[in-house]
Design an enzyme around this catalytic site. Structure first.
Site, PDB file in Angstrom:
ATOM      1  N   PHE A   1       0.855  -1.192   0.000  1.00  0.00           N
ATOM      2  CA  PHE A   1       0.000   0.000   0.000  1.00  0.00           C
ATOM      3  C   PHE A   1       0.885   1.234   0.000  1.00  0.00           C
ATOM      4  O   PHE A   1       1.642   1.458   0.952  1.00  0.00           O
ATOM      5  CB  PHE A   1      -0.842  -0.067   1.280  1.00  0.00           C
TER       6      PHE A   1
ATOM      7  N   SER B   1       2.749  12.430   7.683  1.00  0.00           N
ATOM      8  CA  SER B   1       1.508  12.694   8.415  1.00  0.00           C
ATOM      9  C   SER B   1       0.506  13.482   7.578  1.00  0.00           C
ATOM     10  O   SER B   1      -0.677  13.497   7.893  1.00  0.00           O
ATOM     11  CB  SER B   1       1.812  13.465   9.702  1.00  0.00           C
TER      12      SER B   1
ATOM     13  N   CYS C   1      -9.098   2.844   4.356  1.00  0.00           N
ATOM     14  CA  CYS C   1      -8.207   1.677   4.470  1.00  0.00           C
ATOM     15  C   CYS C   1      -7.473   1.741   5.815  1.00  0.00           C
ATOM     16  O   CYS C   1      -7.357   0.738   6.526  1.00  0.00           O
ATOM     17  CB  CYS C   1      -7.165   1.661   3.353  1.00  0.00           C
TER      18      CYS C   1
ATOM     19  N   ARG D   1      -5.915   0.343  11.336  1.00  0.00           N
ATOM     20  CA  ARG D   1      -5.714   0.846  12.702  1.00  0.00           C
ATOM     21  C   ARG D   1      -6.555   0.048  13.685  1.00  0.00           C
ATOM     22  O   ARG D   1      -6.125  -0.209  14.820  1.00  0.00           O
ATOM     23  CB  ARG D   1      -6.110   2.334  12.767  1.00  0.00           C
TER      24      ARG D   1
ATOM     25  N   GLU E   1       0.709   4.058  10.405  1.00  0.00           N
ATOM     26  CA  GLU E   1      -0.768   4.138  10.413  1.00  0.00           C
ATOM     27  C   GLU E   1      -1.228   5.333  11.248  1.00  0.00           C
ATOM     28  O   GLU E   1      -2.217   5.251  11.977  1.00  0.00           O
ATOM     29  CB  GLU E   1      -1.388   2.863  10.987  1.00  0.00           C
TER      30      GLU E   1
ATOM     31  N   HIS F   1       1.529   8.643  16.998  1.00  0.00           N
ATOM     32  CA  HIS F   1       0.908   8.811  18.314  1.00  0.00           C
ATOM     33  C   HIS F   1       0.354  10.240  18.465  1.00  0.00           C
ATOM     34  O   HIS F   1      -0.747  10.443  18.983  1.00  0.00           O
ATOM     35  CB  HIS F   1       2.003   8.550  19.354  1.00  0.00           C
TER      36      HIS F   1
HETATM   37  C1  LIG Z   1       8.238   0.094   9.468  1.00  0.00           C
HETATM   38  C2  LIG Z   1       7.288   1.035   8.807  1.00  0.00           C
HETATM   39  C3  LIG Z   1       6.357   0.557   7.877  1.00  0.00           C
HETATM   40  C4  LIG Z   1       5.495   1.420   7.223  1.00  0.00           C
HETATM   41  N1  LIG Z   1       4.615   0.929   6.271  1.00  0.00           N
HETATM   42  C5  LIG Z   1       3.897   1.812   5.499  1.00  0.00           C
HETATM   43  C6  LIG Z   1       3.107   1.325   4.397  1.00  0.00           C
HETATM   44  O1  LIG Z   1       2.994   0.115   4.162  1.00  0.00           O
HETATM   45  N2  LIG Z   1       2.493   2.235   3.584  1.00  0.00           N
HETATM   46  C7  LIG Z   1       2.573   3.582   3.811  1.00  0.00           C
HETATM   47  O2  LIG Z   1       2.002   4.349   3.030  1.00  0.00           O
HETATM   48  N3  LIG Z   1       3.309   4.072   4.857  1.00  0.00           N
HETATM   49  C8  LIG Z   1       3.963   3.216   5.699  1.00  0.00           C
HETATM   50  N4  LIG Z   1       4.729   3.701   6.751  1.00  0.00           N
HETATM   51  C9  LIG Z   1       4.855   5.137   6.932  1.00  0.00           C
HETATM   52  C10 LIG Z   1       4.140   5.686   8.147  1.00  0.00           C
HETATM   53  O3  LIG Z   1       2.762   5.619   8.000  1.00  0.00           O
HETATM   54  C11 LIG Z   1       4.667   7.105   8.383  1.00  0.00           C
HETATM   55  O4  LIG Z   1       5.999   6.957   8.872  1.00  0.00           O
HETATM   56  C12 LIG Z   1       3.834   7.922   9.346  1.00  0.00           C
HETATM   57  O5  LIG Z   1       2.600   8.252   8.768  1.00  0.00           O
HETATM   58  C13 LIG Z   1       4.541   9.203   9.800  1.00  0.00           C
HETATM   59  O6  LIG Z   1       5.076   9.891   8.735  1.00  0.00           O
HETATM   60  P1  LIG Z   1       6.615  10.378   8.799  1.00  0.00           P
HETATM   61  O7  LIG Z   1       7.446   9.227   9.212  1.00  0.00           O
HETATM   62  O8  LIG Z   1       6.920  11.029   7.500  1.00  0.00           O
HETATM   63  O9  LIG Z   1       6.664  11.422   9.967  1.00  0.00           O
HETATM   64  P2  LIG Z   1       6.303  12.998   9.894  1.00  0.00           P
HETATM   65  O10 LIG Z   1       4.928  13.175   9.332  1.00  0.00           O
HETATM   66  O11 LIG Z   1       7.424  13.722   9.266  1.00  0.00           O
HETATM   67  O12 LIG Z   1       6.231  13.343  11.443  1.00  0.00           O
HETATM   68  C14 LIG Z   1       7.414  13.532  12.235  1.00  0.00           C
HETATM   69  C15 LIG Z   1       6.972  13.936  13.634  1.00  0.00           C
HETATM   70  O13 LIG Z   1       6.216  15.136  13.576  1.00  0.00           O
HETATM   71  C16 LIG Z   1       4.951  14.961  14.196  1.00  0.00           C
HETATM   72  N5  LIG Z   1       3.937  15.773  13.492  1.00  0.00           N
HETATM   73  C17 LIG Z   1       3.626  15.760  12.184  1.00  0.00           C
HETATM   74  N6  LIG Z   1       2.616  16.608  11.929  1.00  0.00           N
HETATM   75  C18 LIG Z   1       2.277  17.170  13.126  1.00  0.00           C
HETATM   76  C19 LIG Z   1       1.287  18.116  13.535  1.00  0.00           C
HETATM   77  N7  LIG Z   1       0.408  18.657  12.685  1.00  0.00           N
HETATM   78  N8  LIG Z   1       1.232  18.444  14.842  1.00  0.00           N
HETATM   79  C20 LIG Z   1       2.071  17.893  15.759  1.00  0.00           C
HETATM   80  N9  LIG Z   1       3.034  16.997  15.426  1.00  0.00           N
HETATM   81  C21 LIG Z   1       3.117  16.631  14.128  1.00  0.00           C
HETATM   82  C22 LIG Z   1       4.650  13.470  14.091  1.00  0.00           C
HETATM   83  O14 LIG Z   1       3.757  13.039  15.100  1.00  0.00           O
HETATM   84  C23 LIG Z   1       6.058  12.881  14.270  1.00  0.00           C
HETATM   85  O15 LIG Z   1       6.349  12.762  15.636  1.00  0.00           O
HETATM   86  C24 LIG Z   1       5.550   2.823   7.495  1.00  0.00           C
HETATM   87  C25 LIG Z   1       6.450   3.298   8.454  1.00  0.00           C
HETATM   88  C26 LIG Z   1       7.294   2.423   9.113  1.00  0.00           C
HETATM   89  C27 LIG Z   1       8.250   2.952  10.132  1.00  0.00           C
END
Ligand SMILES: Cc1cc2nc3c(=O)[nH]c(=O)nc-3n(C[C@H](O)[C@H](O)[C@H](O)COP(=O)(O)OP(=O)(O)OC[C@H]3O[C@@H](n4cnc5c(N)ncnc54)[C@H](O)[C@@H]3O)c2cc1C
Length: 391
Positions: free
Chosen positions: A135, A144, A245, A250, A370, A373
Site C-alpha cells: 500500500f 503525516s 483503508c 488501525r 498508520e 501517536h
Molecule cells: C516500518 C514502517 C512501515 C510502514 N509501512 C507503510 C506502508 O505500508 N504504507 C505507507 O504508506 N506508509 C507506511 N509507513 C509510513 C508511516 O505511515 C509514516 O511513517 C507515518 O505516517 C509518519 O510519517 P513520517 O514518518 O513522514 O513522519 P512525519 O509526518 O514527518 O512526522 C514527524 C513527527 O512530527 C509529528 N507531526 C507531524 N505533523 C504534526 C502536527 N500537525 N502536529 C504535531 N506533530 C506533528 C509526528 O507526530 C512525528 O512525531 C511505514 C512506516 C514504518 C516505520
C-alpha cells in the site's frame, strides 16, 4: 517441560467471544507456536522476512478474513479479524503487519472501491497468499500529511502515466501488486493497482532498521510507468479512500498490540516466579508486583476497549476518532508493557532468548505507522473540541 503460553484474561473477556472466535483463536495460536515462535528471533536478528510463511498464512485464512467467501475471504466478522491480529502479533508485529497490509490496505480497497473484474482478478490470489500486495501512501516529503502528496498520473491515451515515489512501504520489495494513491491531472487523489514488472516501476528495499526487522520495508519508484486504465479503482476519489483503508488497519492494530503486550506479560510473570534474588522469587517483591499488577490492569483495559470497538465496527458505528483513540491507547500500552517487562527480566531481558526486546523495538514502528501517536491525539482533540490543531 515447556509451559504453554497463558495470556491474562482478568475480566473474563473470553466470555464475550463466540465459540467460532475461540476456535479461530486457538488455530492461529497453535500455528504461531509451531511456525513462528521457533524461527522469529533468528529472522529478526538476521533482518529477514520469513517468506515461506506467506502461503501458510493464506491457507490459515489470515488474509482478508472479513472479505466475502466468493472473493476468497472467510466472511468473518470484525471481532474475528481482531482476534486473529492479537494472535499474530503475539508472534511478532512484523507477521501481523504482513497480514494487516494484505487485508486492510490491499484487499479491502480492491473489494470496497474496485471493479468486479479487479475483485475477481486479485482477491482470491491475495487471500491464498499466492500474491503479495503493498500500500503506497507515504512519500519522502509527505508522511503525516498525505493530502500534500506529489505522486501524479496523467492521461496517456489508452493508459495512464504515473510518476513519483513512495517511501516506508511494508512488503514493497516482495509485492506482486501495489495499491498506490496518486493525484490525477485535476489534483484529485485516486487509487491505482500497479503490478510488478511494469516498465519504470522499481521497489528498492530499505535497510538498517532496528525495528520490525522480520518485516520487509521499501520504496516504490515510478518513472513514467504506463498503468492500464482498467487498473484505476473506479469507486473512490479523494483522501477518504486511503483513510478508510487506514481505519481498517488501525482497528486491527488496536487488537494486535494486545498480543505483543500479552506475550511480554506472560514472559515476565513466569520469569518473576522462577528467578530468585536475596533468597526469594523476585515476584515476591512489592516493586515487581507493582509492575505486574499495573501491566495486567492496562492489558485488561485495552482488551475491553478493543472488544467494544469491534462491536461498534460490526454495527458500522465506529467513528474514525474512536479507532484513533483505541490504536493510540493500545499501542502505547503495549510499548509501556514491553519496557516494564524488560526490566523485570534484568539483563536477560535484552537478549533474543526472550521475546520482549524484539516486541519493544517492533512497537516503536507500530506507534509511528498508520498515523503517529501525536496525530491520533490531534484527531481526538479535533473530535472533542471541533477545532483542527493540525495546521
Ligand atoms: C516500518 C514502517 C512501515 C510502514 N509501512 C507503510 C506502508 O505500508 N504504507 C505507507 O504508506 N506508509 C507506511 N509507513 C509510513 C508511516 O505511515 C509514516 O511513517 C507515518 O505516517 C509518519 O510519517 P513520517 O514518518 O513522514 O513522519 P512525519 O509526518 O514527518 O512526522 C514527524 C513527527 O512530527 C509529528 N507531526 C507531524 N505533523 C504534526 C502536527 N500537525 N502536529 C504535531 N506533530 C506533528 C509526528 O507526530 C512525528 O512525531 C511505514 C512506516 C514504518 C516505520
Amino acid at each position: 517441560m515447556k509451559i504453554p503460553y497463558s495470556p491474562p484474561d482478568y475480566f473474563f473477556v473470553d466470555e464475550l467471544l463466540s465459540d467460532e472466535h475461540k476456535i479461530i483463536r486457538s488455530a492461529i495460536r497453535d500455528w504461531v507456536d509451531r511456525r513462528v515462535m521457533p524461527i522469529i528471533d533468528d529472522a529478526a536478528q538476521e533482518a529477514k522476512f520469513p517468506m515461506h510463511l506467506i502461503r501458510e498464512m493464506g491457507e490459515l485464512g489470515v488474509f482478508g478474513p472479513f472479505i466475502p467467501v466468493e472473493y476468497g475471504g472467510a466472511g468473518l466478522d470484525q471481532i474475528a479479524y481482531g482476534v486473529i491480529m492479537t494472535e499474530l502479533e503475539r508472534g511478532d508485529s512484523g507477521i501481523r503487519s504482513c497480514a494487516s497490509v494484505q487485508t486492510s490496505l490491499v484487499m479491502y480497497p480492491i473489494y470496497a472501491f474496485g471493479s468486479e473484474e479487479q475483485r475477481k482478478k486479485y482477491l482470491p490470489k491475495l487471500a491464498a497468499g499466492e500474491m503479495v500486495g503493498c500500500f503506497g501512501l507515504t512519500e519522502p516529503d509527505h508522511g503525516s500529511d498525505p493530502g500534500s502528496m506529489e505522486t501524479r498520473f496523467s492521461d496517456g491515451g489508452d493508459h495512464l502515466i504515473l510518476n513519483g515515489a513512495k517511501m516506508w512501504i511494508t512488503n514493497s520489495p516482495i509485492a506482486d501488486i501495489a495499491v498506490v494513491w496518486a493525484k490525477d491531472e485535476k489534483g484529485k487523489i485516486r487509487g491505482l493497482i500497479v503490478e510488478k514488472g511494469m516498465e519504470g516501476f522499481t521497489a528498492p528495499e530499505t535497510h538498517k532498521k532496528w525495528s520490525l526487522r522480520a518485516s520487509v520495508t521499501g520504496e516504490l519508484v515510478f518513472d513514467n510507468v504506463k498503468v492500464p486504465k482498467e487498473n484505476l479503482l473506479p469507486h473512490i476519489s479523494g483522501l477518504k479512500g486511503p483513510l478508510k483503508c487506514l481505519n481498517s488497519a488501525r482497528y486491527g492494530i488496536a487488537w494486535g498490540a494486545i498480543g505483543a503486550a500479552m506475550d511480554c506479560y506472560d514472559t515476565a510473570l513466569r520469569y518473576a516466579l522462577e528467578r530468585k534474588q536475596f533468597g526469594n522469587p523476585i515476584a515476591s517483591f512489592q516493586l515487581q508486583q507493582k509492575k505486574l499488577a499495573e501491566i495486567v490492569t492496562e492489558i485488561t483495559k485495552a482488551q475491553l476497549l478493543a472488544w467494544r470497538l469491534g462491536k461498534l465496527r460490526s454495527e458500522d458505528r465506529a467513528t474514525a476518532a474512536q479507532i484513533s483513540m483505541a490504536k493510540r491507547n493500545n499501542v502505547e500500552m503495549a510499548l509501556n508493557v514491553a519496557r516494564e517487562s524488560r526490566q523485570i527480566l534484568g539483563a536477560m531481558g535484552i537478549t533474543g532468548d526472550f521475546p520482549i526486546m524484539r516486541h519493544m523495538m517492533n512497537l516503536e514502528s507500530v506507534i509511528t505507522y498508520e498515523g503517529t501517536h501525536d496525530i491520533h491525539l490531534l484527531i481526538t482533540g479535533n473530535d472533542i473540541t471541533g477545532i483542527d490543531a493540525f495546521h
